[in-house]
Design an enzyme around this catalytic site. Structure first.
Site, short mmCIF file in Angstrom:
data_model
loop_
_atom_site.label_atom_id
_atom_site.label_comp_id
_atom_site.label_asym_id
_atom_site.label_seq_id
_atom_site.Cartn_x
_atom_site.Cartn_y
_atom_site.Cartn_z
NE ARG A 16 0.40 11.09 4.81
CZ ARG A 16 0.31 9.63 4.68
NH1 ARG A 16 0.22 9.10 5.85
NH2 ARG A 16 -0.69 9.58 3.83
NE ARG A 47 -2.49 2.36 3.58
CZ ARG A 47 -2.53 2.91 4.91
NH1 ARG A 47 -1.42 2.28 5.77
NH2 ARG A 47 -3.24 4.11 5.01
CG ASN A 54 0.53 2.92 13.08
OD1 ASN A 54 -0.33 3.81 12.99
ND2 ASN A 54 1.35 2.55 12.11
C1 DHK Z 1 -1.02 5.02 8.89
C2 DHK Z 1 -2.09 5.27 8.44
O1 DHK Z 1 -2.91 4.30 7.94
C3 DHK Z 1 -2.77 6.70 8.39
O2 DHK Z 1 -4.02 6.50 8.56
C4 DHK Z 1 -2.30 7.64 9.45
C5 DHK Z 1 -0.17 6.11 9.83
C6 DHK Z 1 -0.88 7.60 9.31
C7 DHK Z 1 1.08 5.72 9.78
O3 DHK Z 1 1.97 6.70 9.27
O4 DHK Z 1 1.76 4.74 9.91
O5 DHK Z 1 -2.66 9.07 9.06
#
Ligand code: DHK
Length: 151
Positions: free
Chosen positions: A108, A19, A75
């Site tokens: 971002r 991804r 996370n």
């Molecule tokens: C991962 C995601 O999927 C985003 O929605 C977040 C995060 C950031 C990351 O940087 O691990 O905004």
């Protein structure tokens, strides 16, 4: 040192490595789990590593951590920016909580700049790529060896 650290991952992180690799890199979540398992074992700790796309599942793991974990590394992915429920769950946990973002969320879109989880987190890693998990784990290892009043 002994104990278990929960490492929890939110939505879409099952696709890590595939991804948007220009943002999240090419390492998979399995690679991250292997690296963290090895690092934890070197310090006598074990980890429980989970990922879910469902908010309730992450909340249930946090509740489980209340009974079994010395710390949580999380996370929350997109739930970072939306989930009062995950914040509330983390507020029921008494040990250290470290928040990880693979990307530098502050570089971002503005909707990524706010984190509900940061209202509870004892530390935040952002923009260190997947290495951020290992860096957070090193901090957790340090905290596990400290008295509660030390920093
Ligand atoms: C991962 C995601 O999927 C985003 O929605 C977040 C995060 C950031 C990351 O940087 O691990 O905004």
């Amino acid at each position: 040192m002994s104990g278990t650290v929960f490492i929890l991952n939110g939505p879409n992180l099952n696709l890590l490595g595939k991804r948007q690799p220009e943002i999240y890199g090419r390492e998979t979540l399995k690679d991250v789990e292997e690296n963290c398992t090895k690092l934890a074992a070197e310090h006598g700790l074990s980890i429980r590593f989970h990922q879910s796309n469902a908010e309730h599942q992450i909340i249930d793991w946090i509740h489980e951590a209340r009974e079994t974990a010395i710390g949580i590394i999380i996370n929350p992915a997109a739930f970072t920016h939306t989930s009062v429920a995950i914040l509330d769950a983390l507020n029921t946990f008494e040990g250290p909580v470290l928040e990880v973002h693979i990307s530098n969320v502050h570089k971002r879109e503005s909707f990524r700049h706010h984190s509900y989880v940061s209202l509870r987190a004892d530390g935040v890693m952002a923009g260190f790529g997947t290495q951020g998990y290992e860096l957070a784990l090193l901090r957790m290892i340090r905290l596990a060896g400290l008295q509660p009043v030390d920093v």
